[in-house]
Structure formats: C-alpha cells, structure tokens
Write an enzyme that holds these catalytic residues in place. Structure first.
Site, PDB file in Angstrom:
ATOM      1  N   ASP A   6       0.822  -1.096   0.029  1.00 17.74           N
ATOM      2  CA  ASP A   6       0.012  -0.357   0.089  1.00 17.74           C
ATOM      3  C   ASP A   6       0.862   1.404   0.031  1.00 17.74           C
ATOM      4  O   ASP A   6       0.631   2.423   0.533  1.00 17.74           O
ATOM      5  CB  ASP A   6      -0.888  -0.053   1.247  1.00 17.74           C
ATOM      6  CG  ASP A   6      -2.060   1.011   1.006  1.00 17.74           C
ATOM      7  OD1 ASP A   6      -2.533   1.569  -0.147  1.00 17.74           O
ATOM      8  OD2 ASP A   6      -2.556   1.600   2.136  1.00 17.74           O
ATOM      9  N   HIS A  33       5.194  -1.209  -4.076  1.00 21.57           N
ATOM     10  CA  HIS A  33       5.690  -0.039  -4.208  1.00 21.57           C
ATOM     11  C   HIS A  33       7.085  -0.017  -4.203  1.00 21.57           C
ATOM     12  O   HIS A  33       7.623  -0.268  -2.909  1.00 21.57           O
ATOM     13  CB  HIS A  33       5.019   1.212  -3.386  1.00 21.57           C
ATOM     14  CG  HIS A  33       5.814   2.618  -3.264  1.00 21.57           C
ATOM     15  ND1 HIS A  33       5.361   3.629  -4.250  1.00 21.57           N
ATOM     16  CD2 HIS A  33       6.754   3.051  -2.574  1.00 21.57           C
ATOM     17  CE1 HIS A  33       6.224   4.623  -4.296  1.00 21.57           C
ATOM     18  NE2 HIS A  33       6.849   4.239  -3.148  1.00 21.57           N
ATOM     19  N   HIS A  86       3.295   1.349 -10.519  1.00 20.54           N
ATOM     20  CA  HIS A  86       3.820   2.736 -11.151  1.00 20.54           C
ATOM     21  C   HIS A  86       5.399   2.767 -11.547  1.00 20.54           C
ATOM     22  O   HIS A  86       5.876   3.416 -10.898  1.00 20.54           O
ATOM     23  CB  HIS A  86       3.205   3.773 -10.389  1.00 20.54           C
ATOM     24  CG  HIS A  86       3.302   3.663  -8.623  1.00 20.54           C
ATOM     25  ND1 HIS A  86       2.202   3.592  -8.054  1.00 20.54           N
ATOM     26  CD2 HIS A  86       4.468   3.250  -8.001  1.00 20.54           C
ATOM     27  CE1 HIS A  86       2.697   3.372  -6.772  1.00 20.54           C
ATOM     28  NE2 HIS A  86       3.846   3.048  -6.522  1.00 20.54           N
ATOM     29  N   ASN A 132       4.423  10.513  -6.458  1.00 17.11           N
ATOM     30  CA  ASN A 132       5.292   9.556  -6.048  1.00 17.11           C
ATOM     31  C   ASN A 132       5.008   8.169  -6.685  1.00 17.11           C
ATOM     32  O   ASN A 132       3.795   8.038  -6.692  1.00 17.11           O
ATOM     33  CB  ASN A 132       5.276   9.375  -4.452  1.00 17.11           C
ATOM     34  CG  ASN A 132       5.997   8.345  -4.225  1.00 17.11           C
ATOM     35  OD1 ASN A 132       7.010   7.591  -4.881  1.00 17.11           O
ATOM     36  ND2 ASN A 132       5.948   8.004  -2.813  1.00 17.11           N
ATOM     37  N   ASP A 159      -3.221   5.274 -10.259  1.00 14.28           N
ATOM     38  CA  ASP A 159      -2.564   5.905  -9.086  1.00 14.28           C
ATOM     39  C   ASP A 159      -3.324   7.173  -8.606  1.00 14.28           C
ATOM     40  O   ASP A 159      -2.878   7.985  -8.043  1.00 14.28           O
ATOM     41  CB  ASP A 159      -1.142   6.163  -9.471  1.00 14.28           C
ATOM     42  CG  ASP A 159      -0.144   5.984  -8.214  1.00 14.28           C
ATOM     43  OD1 ASP A 159      -0.919   5.535  -7.004  1.00 14.28           O
ATOM     44  OD2 ASP A 159       0.683   6.496  -8.145  1.00 14.28           O
ATOM     45  N   HIS A 163      -6.390  14.745  -2.630  1.00  5.87           N
ATOM     46  CA  HIS A 163      -5.969  15.693  -1.535  1.00  5.87           C
ATOM     47  C   HIS A 163      -6.774  16.803  -1.346  1.00  5.87           C
ATOM     48  O   HIS A 163      -7.227  17.183  -2.416  1.00  5.87           O
ATOM     49  CB  HIS A 163      -4.461  16.109  -1.550  1.00  5.87           C
ATOM     50  CG  HIS A 163      -3.375  14.941  -1.298  1.00  5.87           C
ATOM     51  ND1 HIS A 163      -3.176  14.322  -0.049  1.00  5.87           N
ATOM     52  CD2 HIS A 163      -2.707  13.960  -2.104  1.00  5.87           C
ATOM     53  CE1 HIS A 163      -2.180  13.275  -0.181  1.00  5.87           C
ATOM     54  NE2 HIS A 163      -1.985  13.096  -1.585  1.00  5.87           N
ATOM     55  N   PHE A 177       2.760  14.314  -1.742  1.00 10.79           N
ATOM     56  CA  PHE A 177       2.523  13.590  -3.237  1.00 10.79           C
ATOM     57  C   PHE A 177       1.452  13.282  -3.682  1.00 10.79           C
ATOM     58  O   PHE A 177       0.396  13.245  -2.943  1.00 10.79           O
ATOM     59  CB  PHE A 177       3.680  12.532  -2.922  1.00 10.79           C
ATOM     60  CG  PHE A 177       5.070  12.671  -2.763  1.00 10.79           C
ATOM     61  CD1 PHE A 177       6.012  13.111  -3.699  1.00 10.79           C
ATOM     62  CD2 PHE A 177       5.341  12.844  -1.353  1.00 10.79           C
ATOM     63  CE1 PHE A 177       7.375  13.454  -3.400  1.00 10.79           C
ATOM     64  CE2 PHE A 177       6.756  13.039  -1.001  1.00 10.79           C
ATOM     65  CZ  PHE A 177       7.779  13.267  -2.036  1.00 10.79           C
TER      66      PHE A 177
END
Length: 278
Positions: A6, A33, A86, A132, A159, A163, A177
């Site tokens: 995560d 990740h 990603h 990120n 992705d 925010h 990010f």
C-alpha cells in the site's frame, strides 16, 4: 485477490522474503511500491538537472531500480508472484525484462501521467506536479511508452490519490505527493498510445481491463456472455477540455485542468445499470 504494501516500501529484505514465502502457496500476487527510502529521504522530485536548478531535494531513479532488482531476485528465489506498481524509470524496465527472461513471475504497470509529463513540468513549482514516484526524465518517459508497446508493462493504472486543496496549496517542499487520475487516465493513454500509433485501440483497452482482471484472477474485464456488465462507453476521437468546474471529484489536485484531451467517456454501466451518463 492479492496483497500489497500500500505504498509503504518494505525496507527489510528478510521481511519481504518471508512475505513471499507466505503468499506463494496461495498463488496470489504481492503488489509492491518500489522505493529504497534511504535514497529518497528529503527528496521532492526526480534527481537531475531540473532539481539542481530549482534547489529541490532529488529523488533518484536508482532508488526504484534497486528495490525492483531486489524483489525480482527474491521472487525468483521463492517462486512467488509479484506485481510492481507505477514503474517510472528505464533501468527498472530493464530489470523486469531480464527477470521475465529467467522465468520470474513478475508483472508491472505504468500510470498515465508518466506517459505525458516529465520533470520539466516542476519548473512551474505547481505542487500538482508533485507525485510519487516523481515525474522522470524524457528518456524515462520514452522507455515507459516503449515498454507498454512491447508488453513489458502490461497494465495501466491511474494511481488516483486525492488531497484537499489546503494540503496542496503550500510551498512545493511541504506539499504532499500525488494527484487524482481517474477522470483523465483514459484520454491521456489514448493520446499517447492509440492516437500516437504505438498501440491498437483494443491493446490500450486490454491494459485497463483484461490484464488487471487476469492478474487478480477476477471474472471481470470482458464483454463475453455471462460476464458482469461493467462497461465504460467512450468516444476515442472526441476532443474536450478538462475543466476544473466540471470535475466529479471532491479533490482537485490534478495538473491537467485546462488541457485539451482526446478521447472521452460518455456513459458508465455497473452491473447492467447506467450509473452515469453525459
């Protein structure tokens, strides 16, 4: 369907090996990740000439590639399945290709913003370009496009990371990010892959539907009789302007507002019911 860190990279190789040992009998993927935190501490953007010009802390590509190489080797050792999320760096793609040649069960994905933007976008100091993994060099972007075309990267994923405005509307160093991506991922991918004649339309659609469903062994992603009627209707040739006021999201941390995009959804069907239409 699978397991994931995560977005929090597993620093301990011993812990990662143990995780792979536990998921192997289940034959489920471990989605990762890939980031070596000791190399990214204090970093805000891709390490290179642009970060040096702006005086911002650099986030080197090797931080991703080191973890990609480590986890591919560990997956090879344990015979487990891993999925690398990603991917953003050319050297990471090279490690994936070499792992596949050795028979490692590794799959990987790219995100649409890495197909379009480079670290030069950060010259604006707009925090909506802070993500990120960070936006990389033009050479890395071209490597990602090539890897999607040749199948090394078989999945596209937004992705999407919302925010609040007040979180992003600060100095670049202090902003969190990531960006939203669900509303423009299809158009960006069509523009860079289909309209640019790198991939056929069906191949682009496959990277959003069949390939992720296959990875997670879900009976999704097809229009075959008996499949769930989860469908996006879209016009691949329609041009439209992505307007902030028209977004459906409560979050607006997106760098593509005001862009003219090509390829637009017109309706969404979930379980046979139209849940949104233009």
């Amino acid at each position: 369907a699978g397991f994931t860190d995560d977005g929090s990279p597993v620093e301990s190789a011993r812990l990662m090996r143990r995780a792979l040992q536990y998921v192997r009998p289940l034959n489920l993927p471990l989605a990762l990740h890939e980031e070596e935190p000791s190399l990214t501490h204090g970093g805000h953007m891709h390490e290179g000439p642009v970060s040096a010009t702006l005086g911002l802390g650099g986030w080197p590509g090797i931080a991703e590639t080191l973890m990609v190489a480590r986890d591919i080797r560990l997956a090879e050792q344990e015979g487990a399945r891993i999925h690398l999320q990603h991917i953003s760096v050319r050297t990471s793609i090279e490690e994936i290709a070499r792992g596949r040649e050795r028979g490692v069960r590794v799959s990987s994905e790219a995100s649409p913003h890495h197909l379009v933007l480079t670290d030069r976008a950060v010259l604006s100091l707009d925090s909506n370009f802070k993500m990120n993994p960070p936006l990389r060099s033009a050479a890395d972007r071209e490597a990602i496009l090539d890897a999607l075309a040749d199948g090394t990267l078989e999945i596209l994923a937004s992705d999407h990371a919302p925010h609040c405005d007040y979180e992003k509307e600060v100095e670049f160093d202090y902003a969190p990010f990531d960006i939203t991506g669900l509303e423009n991922e299809l158009a960006l991918s069509l523009m860079q892959l289909y309209h640019a004649k790198r991939l056929s339309l069906s191949a682009v659609i496959e990277k959003y539907t069949v390939a992720p469903a296959k990875l997670l062994r879900l009976k999704k992603g097809t229009l075959s009789p008996g499949a769930d009627a989860d469908i996006t209707v879209f016009d691949p040739d329609r041009e439209w302007v992505f307007e902030r006021k028209a977004t459906a999201s409560k979050s607006q941390n997106n760098p593509f507002y005001g862009w003219t995009l090509k390829g637009q959804p017109t309706a969404t069907v979930v379980a046979g019911k139209i849940v949104w239409r233009e």
